[in-house]
Motif scaffolding. Sequence first.
Motif, PDB file in Angstrom:
ATOM      1  N   HIS A  78       0.822  -1.057   0.129  1.00 32.69           N
ATOM      2  CA  HIS A  78       0.067  -0.050   0.034  1.00 32.69           C
ATOM      3  C   HIS A  78       0.968   1.250  -0.116  1.00 32.69           C
ATOM      4  N   HIS A  80       1.149   5.323  -1.958  1.00 27.33           N
ATOM      5  CA  HIS A  80       0.685   6.630  -3.058  1.00 27.33           C
ATOM      6  C   HIS A  80       1.792   6.875  -3.662  1.00 27.33           C
ATOM      7  N   HIS A 233      -9.030   2.136   1.877  1.00 27.21           N
ATOM      8  CA  HIS A 233      -8.628   2.559   3.271  1.00 27.21           C
ATOM      9  C   HIS A 233      -9.567   2.101   4.277  1.00 27.21           C
ATOM     10  N   HIS A 272      -4.641  -0.312   6.658  1.00 28.12           N
ATOM     11  CA  HIS A 272      -4.734   0.085   7.985  1.00 28.12           C
ATOM     12  C   HIS A 272      -5.355  -0.838   8.951  1.00 28.12           C
ATOM     13  N   ASP A 323       2.722   3.078   3.034  1.00 22.30           N
ATOM     14  CA  ASP A 323       1.801   3.935   2.870  1.00 22.30           C
ATOM     15  C   ASP A 323       2.451   5.399   2.740  1.00 22.30           C
TER      16      ASP A 323
HETATM   17 ZN    ZN Z   1      -2.904   5.174   2.132  1.00 24.88          ZN
END
Ligand code: ZN
Length: 455
Positions: A78, A80, A233, A272, A323
């Motif tokens: 995960h 971005h 998420h 998460h 993340d």
């Molecule tokens: Zn994220």
Amino acid sequence: MTFKVHRGSLLHFPQVTSSPADNYQYWNDGVLVVENGRITHVGEAKEFFSVSANKALLIQGHVIQHHGLLIPGMIDAHVHFPQIEMIASYGKQLLDWLNTYTFPTELRFSKQDYCNAQAEFFIQQLFSHGTTTASVFATVHPQSVNAFFAAAERHDARMICGKIMMDRFCPDELQDTPESGYRDSKELIERWHKNGRALYAITPRFAPTSTPEQLAKAGQLAKEHPDTFIQTHLSENHGEMAWVKDLFPEEDDYLAVYERYNLVRDRALFGHALHLNDREFKSLAANGASIAFCPSSNLFLGSGLFDYQKAKEAGIPVAIASDVGAGTSLSLLRNQSDAYKVCQLQGVSLDAFESLYLCTQGAAAAMGLDHLIGNFNIGTEADFVELDLTAFPMLKQRILRCQELSEQLFALVTLGDERVIEKTYVHGNLVYQKDVMLCGHNSTNGLRYLSSGSM
Ligand code: ZN
Ligand code: GUN
């Protein structure tokens, strides 16, 4: 036809297991044979070179000697890519952090040139941090996904990516609509999913920023393309959870929103998952979904402590993830160190075999990709990294004082970071070598120091 024998210390986890410390393979002097980007043999060097035809490979120049430890390329479950430039932004928790830093940054990705430059930069950063596969959020702009997959294709890397779907509670220029989000995602799936090593993830950002109509469209896509991934998420922050309750009052809990719209299935990766109730744990397991455990992000945003033990006992596949940009490092070694501390705070000591597993074979299994990546099994794709356990003096001294492999690995995952990554191979090709420029990317362009008054 390319053919190479990589000789060095080797460590991997050949199968899916709940006890990685009892199910690893390690060769102090091993060989990994790579033909046309795939692994065709793994084992003891002595045995391999006892065959005279193999011994001849030594003089024919087919053998590469590695002085470090070879492990499968790490997998970031995960991350971005547009947020790499806003990593380490100060002082906010999730919802303020999104509004203050994230959305303004993601607005820049309306321009194709910008997307191209950042995608290339990001992928090179992944390689230099020892990561060869990632499940990547782009932005709402389809061009950001095109740029990312084009960069991944240039390096022949196995990558998962998707266009964010988001039709409310963010700047107008970052909003799509249920229809355009569906249409753009579908076009991207048709263009990229299973094209070479690319895999598509349907990517509703999170429940608050999608209307029920858009979530329904995301679910429709998931049904029409059952072999795509889903990433989003879940239950990261208490303010976010209260907002979801407000927006979806008819649902019993956060996960029920995603269930309502057919978004909880295998190949669905939930980032998460910090504040789940028992029903949610059971449902994730029963539906074959997985969790991306994002320790550095959870500490940085003050979001909470992931209950790894409970997820494991519930039978939910877990993978460690950076993340970034809420996470503070792309290094999955550093994230393992944070994972250890998150578990310690809950009375559980995560051993290094297990945390390495959660970044390699365990992560691949959580994504249903362990037949392709995450291990050194014969027939899998040759993505691997060489780790230099003597990369800096403090680590070197600590390693030299260890008696056991388990101790060495624990020192590695506790002290190690990108300095330890000596070489990264993708599909059999060298894509990163420490201190050597392989791809000619000029990363120092425009570097300026800002002065704020007197020194
Ligand atoms: Zn994220
Ligand atoms: N929740 C919704 N969007 C995001 C994001 O970009 N980062 C994190 N950490 N949580 C999110």
